[in-house]
Design a protein around this motif. Structure first.
Motif, PDB file in Angstrom:
ATOM      1  N   ASP A 109      24.740  -5.864  14.020  1.00 56.27           N
ATOM      2  CA  ASP A 109      25.145  -6.100  15.401  1.00 56.27           C
ATOM      3  C   ASP A 109      26.524  -6.558  15.780  1.00 56.27           C
ATOM      4  N   THR A 110      27.476  -6.017  15.487  1.00 57.82           N
ATOM      5  CA  THR A 110      28.835  -6.460  15.260  1.00 57.82           C
ATOM      6  C   THR A 110      29.594  -6.620  16.851  1.00 57.82           C
ATOM      7  N   VAL A 111      28.897  -5.861  17.822  1.00 61.78           N
ATOM      8  CA  VAL A 111      29.511  -5.877  19.082  1.00 61.78           C
ATOM      9  C   VAL A 111      29.690  -7.184  19.674  1.00 61.78           C
ATOM     10  N   PRO A 112      28.652  -7.932  19.816  1.00 60.21           N
ATOM     11  CA  PRO A 112      28.618  -9.457  20.505  1.00 60.21           C
ATOM     12  C   PRO A 112      29.622 -10.279  19.529  1.00 60.21           C
TER      13      PRO A 112
ATOM     14  N   TRP B  90      23.598 -10.337  26.372  1.00 57.32           N
ATOM     15  CA  TRP B  90      23.169  -9.223  25.574  1.00 57.32           C
ATOM     16  C   TRP B  90      21.643  -9.016  25.317  1.00 57.32           C
TER      17      TRP B  90
ATOM     18  N   TRP C 226      25.671   1.926  18.504  1.00 58.59           N
ATOM     19  CA  TRP C 226      25.956   1.653  17.106  1.00 58.59           C
ATOM     20  C   TRP C 226      24.582   1.017  16.563  1.00 58.59           C
ATOM     21  N   ARG C 227      23.552   0.441  17.338  1.00 63.49           N
ATOM     22  CA  ARG C 227      22.413  -0.238  16.865  1.00 63.49           C
ATOM     23  C   ARG C 227      21.465   1.026  16.662  1.00 63.49           C
TER      24      ARG C 227
ATOM     25  N   ASP D 293      24.492   0.108  12.718  1.00 67.08           N
ATOM     26  CA  ASP D 293      24.979  -1.152  12.749  1.00 67.08           C
ATOM     27  C   ASP D 293      23.898  -2.295  12.922  1.00 67.08           C
TER      28      ASP D 293
ATOM     29  N   ARG E 259      27.332  -0.980  22.046  1.00 68.95           N
ATOM     30  CA  ARG E 259      26.251  -1.693  21.220  1.00 68.95           C
ATOM     31  C   ARG E 259      25.074  -1.092  20.749  1.00 68.95           C
ATOM     32  N   ARG E 260      24.478  -0.592  22.091  1.00 64.50           N
ATOM     33  CA  ARG E 260      23.290   0.402  21.871  1.00 64.50           C
ATOM     34  C   ARG E 260      23.261   1.512  20.980  1.00 64.50           C
TER      35      ARG E 260
ATOM     36  N   ARG F   4      34.775  -0.268  14.519  1.00 65.17           N
ATOM     37  CA  ARG F   4      34.996  -1.741  14.869  1.00 65.17           C
ATOM     38  C   ARG F   4      36.406  -2.072  14.963  1.00 65.17           C
TER      39      ARG F   4
ATOM     40  N   HIS G  24      27.998  -2.901  26.440  1.00 61.88           N
ATOM     41  CA  HIS G  24      26.502  -2.839  26.188  1.00 61.88           C
ATOM     42  C   HIS G  24      26.231  -1.212  25.543  1.00 61.88           C
TER      43      HIS G  24
END
Length: 495
Positions: free
Chosen positions: A377-380, A394, A368-369, A374, A365-366, A330, A362
């Motif tokens: 959902d910290t990317v956004p 997103w 991490w999730r 995660d 994020r995928r 992060r 994107h």
């Protein structure tokens, strides 16, 4: 230096090379793939090829010449801009001069990109011991293009600006694959691909002499290339097509994130030469380099491998570090986006690079999730807080997706029951992934695999290790060298 080399760039020698190029070009129907990196050697090779083929009647220029350039997506911005402009000029000049030249940039697959690997998967910054970047960012994309041409035409000829005088190793490799009675060599790893090196016998002086005495046929000013080398005090980063081709490092032009060398002297020289806007990139690169300090690796990296297991170094109680922790990933993403914003503010008009692309965000994020728990959902949120962007669409997940509030509640319940929250998260993620499936026969296997992972705390593991080694009396192990094995030495995913 031999008499031949003293007059190495004489008209007779160049004329002979041009004749050889035409003879090889006309000898068969195999298309050519010219590796172009923007440096002096590949520029010389391409310029010789162009000059030779341009002298043929237009009706004999029937064989396509693909000019490919490798874009790792983390190239030094000044060099990347130079290559982009040059490729555009080559395309325009080819059309105007009726040359059979087609330009193409090869890029890594999304799942192999530098930022998806480093920030998304947690791969540690590349080092001499674990240089994972070369294969994923350079060799595989170039090989994929060559294989596609082989599939289309049966065979291809790779034209590379490699020189035997670059190193004794290079000379040995070049001679090893030489075809007797031919100027071609077999490619070291690709079937039905052959290599032609028109400047194999050139010295560095030969290269610069040729470039300064012969104008670029696509409209570049070769003195700009000289100036770029002078400002960077660096060498060329070649198009890498196999493991025998020297990759970057030793302060050569290449990726601005390169941590294989201790200092990026090329970037430092560019900044000293007036490109101060590159300073944030150098600072980010230096931050990555600090994570390789053996004494500090525990600050940035998980003690578990990507497989979920824990390995020790030799007969010691030192844990072999795994991927970067989620918390540090992060931090890396936030610092990268802040760096991109700072560079965009200070870069000359039209030269601000995109450091990380939207599709990479994107994919991070995928990962991490789905793989790294995660739930927040910290990317956004990081993108919004650093760049102020609300225009990115997103992907909205289904109703079984977990949230940050769910994570906090789970952590509280697990603490009361002395259960590792990561284990429960893993089990819930397995259930979520199988939600709605009619056939769920693999769920039990995945659950069993989750329980086999190492969920105990580090101090418990080290204490057990010390007892196994007979060190429970508190004795101290001797200091050993950092013998860290590659992060994914035993498998692509680190298992």
């Amino acid at each position: 230096m031999s008499k031949k080399n003293n007059n190495s760039n004489g008209a007779g020698r160049i004329a002979s090379i041009l004749d050889d190029i035409r003879d090889i070009y006309l000898s068969d129907a195999r298309p050519w793939v010219v590796g172009y990196s923007g440096g002096k050697d590949s520029t010389t090779a391409l310029q010789l090829i162009w000059t030779a083929i341009a002298a043929l009647p237009s009706e004999r220029r029937t064989k396509t010449i693909y000019v490919i350039s490798s874009d790792t997506l983390v190239e030094t911005p000044v060099v990347s801009r130079y290559i982009d402009v040059t490729l555009d000029r080559i395309s325009s000049a080819a059309a105007a001069q009726n040359m059979p030249v087609v330009t193409h940039k090869v890029v890594p697959e999304l799942e192999d990109s530098f930022w998806v690997s480093l920030i998304g998967k947690g791969y540690p910054a590349p080092s001499r011991r674990f240089r994972w970047c070369t294969e994923r960012l350079k060799i595989q994309p170039a090989d994929a293009f060559i294989k596609s041409r082989v599939a289309e035409f049966g065979e291809v000829v790779m034209v590379l600006g490699v020189r035997s005088q670059e190193s004794a190793t290079r000379a040995q490799v070049m001679s090893l694959h030489q075809i007797e009675g031919s100027q071609l060599r077999r490619h070291s790893s690709l079937m039905n691909a052959f290599v032609y090196a028109p400047i194999a016998d050139f010295s560095t002086d030969d290269v610069w002499t040729y470039l300064l005495q012969n104008e670029s046929p696509w409209g570049n000013d070769n003195r700009d290339l000289v100036a770029m080398y002078r400002n960077a005090s660096a060498g060329e980063c070649p198009l890498v097509v196999d493991t025998s081709t020297p990759s970057c490092g030793n302060s050569r032009f290449g990726c601005w994130v390169c941590t294989v060398v201790q200092r990026d002297k090329a970037m430092e020289s560019m900044i000293d030469s007036g490109e101060e806007w590159l300073t944030p990139l150098l600072e980010y690169r230096d931050m990555l380099s600090q994570t390789q300090d053996p004494e500090r690796k525990h600050e940035f990296r998980d003690f578990r491998r990507k497989s979920g297991q824990v390995n020790f170094i030799g007969e010691t109680d030192r844990v072999m570090p795994g991927p970067y922790t989620m918390e540090f990933c992060r931090t890396l993403l936030r610092r990268l986006l802040e760096t991109q914003k700072e560079v965009a503010r200070d870069a000359p008009a039209g030269e601000a690079p995109i450091l990380i692309h939207e599709n990479e965000l994107h994919e991070i994020r995928r990962l991490w999730r789905t793989e790294r728990g995660d739930w927040a959902d910290t990317v956004p949120r990081i993108v919004r807080e650093t760049l102020g962007r609300d225009d990115i669409e997103w992907v909205t997940e289904d109703s079984v997706a977990f949230t940050a509030d769910d994570g906090e509640l789970l952590a509280s319940v697990c603490a009361d029951n002395e259960v590792p929250p990561e284990l429960v998260m893993k089990l819930l993620d397995i259930e979520r992934a199988s939600h709605g499936l009619k056939r769920r026969h693999a769920v039990h296997t995945r659950i069993e695999d989750a329980f086999r992972l190492e969920w105990r705390d580090l101090d418990v593991l080290v204490a057990e290790r010390r007892r196994t080694l007979g060190l429970e009396d508190g004795s101290v192990l001797a200091v050993v060298d950092d013998l860290e094995l590659p992060f994914d030495m035993v498998g692509e995913d680190g298992r």
